[in-house]
Design an enzyme around this catalytic site. Structure first.
Site, PDB file in Angstrom:
ATOM      1  N   ASP A 119     -20.302  -2.848  20.758  1.00 27.66           N
ATOM      2  CA  ASP A 119     -19.492  -2.641  21.297  1.00 27.66           C
ATOM      3  C   ASP A 119     -19.576  -1.018  22.966  1.00 27.66           C
ATOM      4  O   ASP A 119     -20.068  -1.034  22.184  1.00 27.66           O
ATOM      5  CB  ASP A 119     -17.958  -2.373  20.424  1.00 27.66           C
ATOM      6  CG  ASP A 119     -16.834  -1.919  21.760  1.00 27.66           C
ATOM      7  OD1 ASP A 119     -16.091  -2.784  21.149  1.00 27.66           O
ATOM      8  OD2 ASP A 119     -16.506  -0.680  21.873  1.00 27.66           O
ATOM      9  N   LEU A 120     -18.375  -1.983  23.921  1.00 30.64           N
ATOM     10  CA  LEU A 120     -19.313  -0.911  24.909  1.00 30.64           C
ATOM     11  C   LEU A 120     -18.178   0.201  24.431  1.00 30.64           C
ATOM     12  O   LEU A 120     -17.266   0.037  24.358  1.00 30.64           O
ATOM     13  CB  LEU A 120     -19.366  -1.406  26.252  1.00 30.64           C
ATOM     14  CG  LEU A 120     -19.788  -2.436  26.119  1.00 30.64           C
ATOM     15  CD1 LEU A 120     -19.522  -3.402  27.382  1.00 30.64           C
ATOM     16  CD2 LEU A 120     -21.560  -1.966  26.257  1.00 30.64           C
ATOM     17  N   ASP A 162     -15.477  -6.612  24.264  1.00 33.99           N
ATOM     18  CA  ASP A 162     -16.833  -6.237  24.937  1.00 33.99           C
ATOM     19  C   ASP A 162     -17.283  -6.535  23.753  1.00 33.99           C
ATOM     20  O   ASP A 162     -18.369  -5.176  23.188  1.00 33.99           O
ATOM     21  CB  ASP A 162     -16.991  -5.039  25.984  1.00 33.99           C
ATOM     22  CG  ASP A 162     -15.749  -3.790  25.093  1.00 33.99           C
ATOM     23  OD1 ASP A 162     -14.764  -4.577  24.498  1.00 33.99           O
ATOM     24  OD2 ASP A 162     -15.819  -3.283  24.836  1.00 33.99           O
TER      25      ASP A 162
END
Length: 503
Positions: A119-120, A162
């Protein structure tokens, strides 16, 4: 001349008609030299057979073409059903099919795989700052990098937003090294439309286990990813069973918090801020508290991050603002506090990005007939406030209304004097690390002396926090810090037992 029923041409004609009826259009009868009625029928039959052959040929072509079109449409539907339209990677449904297949292979004793979920860390900030178009470009660049890393036998998927996943064929001893390479590759800066982006990545992974189903395997990797996301240093985490227990506990706390914001469980207590020379109470700092019916008092360092993660922070903030303003206006009317006593409220920097925040506060104050000058908002100094963004616009609106903004925990974050000079601030609150040990630490003496001089030059109020002893208070007074908050100068109290003002 009349045709005879024994004419062999009649039998040939009947046989040809029967073959044509079965779909054989290749039959052709040769007319005789008689040129009689039977020959006329034969000529007509030949013309009909040729026409039928032509029509059925066209029909076959159409069937082939339509079949190809249907097959192509079916393939397109399959692609849409099992792939992500933005990145072209597999979607969650397609990944689930591969997980089921891999777990079946593991149950047969075939080599295991690892599932990585990533995950960003700052994707929302990227979207908020640069727009969703650039956010999409970031996701596509992440996709390009993932494709460089995975092999044909592996599966890369976008789970949504994301969040991405990789199903990689490797055993547990190779997984940490792969995760480290993955982290290094994805953390490389991106230059998109002349903008440098450093999205940051958190990675969690779990090994295949025949005792799991696909959903459980995904939950394990996802849980490890959230553990990595919480960590400031270990951005790769392998799943461990205790993480799942903590996640279940956290999920229950979030559910409880969702109910608490609608009840009296969330309340404010108040810590006095006093003049160190006269001991007069100048203000009260409202602090969020959660009195859980089963677990008792839950500290804000636990429930505030939960509120932020779950999207409940605006609700908690609204309740705190509303309740604190109600309390304060009531005390002003009853004379429990002086007319110029101020209320200090912590707000998250995210509130400053909301265009309506200042106007909503103004409405609250007007409804309670409370002067804006009696309200001070504190925002943590560790959160950078851009000089041309929504935060600065909101701060200017607040100043125009008469509401002051103080920078909290000064000395723990950016601590740039130039940064302070560019912001419309009313004051700073020193980080407790500057107060701790001030009695004997000469270096801190000089640092504080410089900060006080800077604050005076910028006409900023300067408040010390975590003042616990009389000796600390004396040193702070000698250094020019005239205002303090802490248990030495006044303990906190719930609203029902507000400590009397001094002086």
């Amino acid at each position: 001349m009349h045709e005879s029923a024994d004419d062999p041409r009649i039998k040939e004609l009947i046989d040809a008609i029967l073959r044509t009826a079965t779909g054989d259009f290749r039959t052709f009868l040769e007319p005789s030299s008689r040129r009689d009625g039977i020959d006329a029928i034969i000529v007509g039959f030949n013309a009909m057979s040729a026409r039928l052959s032509e029509l059925y040929g066209r029909l076959d072509e159409q069937v082939v073409r339509r079949t190809a079109q249907l097959e192509s449409a079916g393939e397109q539907l399959r692609i849409l059903a099992y792939s992500d339209p933005l990145t072209g990677l597999a979607n969650r449904a397609e990944l689930g099919r591969h997980l089921d297949s891999q777990l079946a292979e593991v149950s047969r004793g075939e080599p295991a795989s690892a599932l990585f979920v990533l995950d960003l860390d700052s994707f929302k900030l990227i979207n908020d700052t640069h727009g969703h178009h650039l956010g999409d470009l970031v996701l596509q660049e992440i996709t390009t990098r993932l494709r460089r890393i995975v092999r044909d036998t592996d599966v890369a998927a976008r789970l949504g937003g994301d969040e991405f996943a990789l199903l990689v064929h490797l055993d547990s001893s190779d997984a940490p090294g792969f995760a480290a390479r993955l982290l290094a590759e994805l953390n490389q800066p991106m230059v998109l439309e002349s903008i440098v982006i450093n999205p940051g990545v958190s990675i969690g992974y779990a090994q295949a286990d025949a005792s799991l189903d696909a959903e459980q395997w995904m939950q394990q990797a996802d849980t490890a990813m959230y553990e990595a996301k919480r960590s400031k240093t270990d951005k790769v985490q392998r799943f461990a069973q205790h993480m799942l227990v903590e996640r279940v506990t956290k999920s229950q706390l979030i559910a409880d918090l969702r109910s608490a914001v609608r009840t009296e469980e969330i309340y404010a207590d108040y810590l006095p801020i006093v003049d160190l020379e006269t001991s007069r109470v100048l203000a009260y700092k409202a602090r969020a508290r959660w009195d859980h019916p089963e677990k008792g008092l839950i500290p804000p360092e636990i429930f505030v991050p939960l509120a932020k993660q779950s999207g409940l922070l605006p609700a908690v903030r609204h309740r705190m603002v509303r309740n604190s303003l109600d309390d304060f206006s009531s005390w002003r009317r009853s004379g429990e506090i002086s007319a110029d006593c101020r209320l200090h409220l912590n707000i998250n920097h995210i509130a400053l990005r909301e265009d309506a925040f200042a106007a909503q506060l103004a409405e609250e104050l007007a409804a309670l007939q409370m002067p804006a000058a009696n309200l001070v908002l504190e925002v943590t100094e560790g959160h950078f406030i851009s000089e041309d963004g929504a935060e600065l616009r909101t701060m200017r609106k607040l100043r125009e209304l008469g509401i002051q903004v103080y920078l909290d925990k000064f000395g723990a974050g950016y601590s740039s004097f130039g940064y302070l000079a560019r912001l419309p601030l009313g004051g700073i609150k020193l980080d407790k690390s500057l107060t701790n040990g001030i009695e004997t630490d000469r270096v801190k003496h000089e640092v504080l002396r410089a900060i006080v001089a800077m604050a005076d030059a910028l006409a900023l109020d300067c408040i010390a926090v975590a003042v616990r002893t009389d000796q600390q208070a004396q040193v702070l007074r000698a250094l020019g810090v005239g205002t303090a908050q802490g248990y030495h100068v006044g303990a906190s109290a719930k609203r029902a037992s507000l400590p009397p003002e001094r002086g």
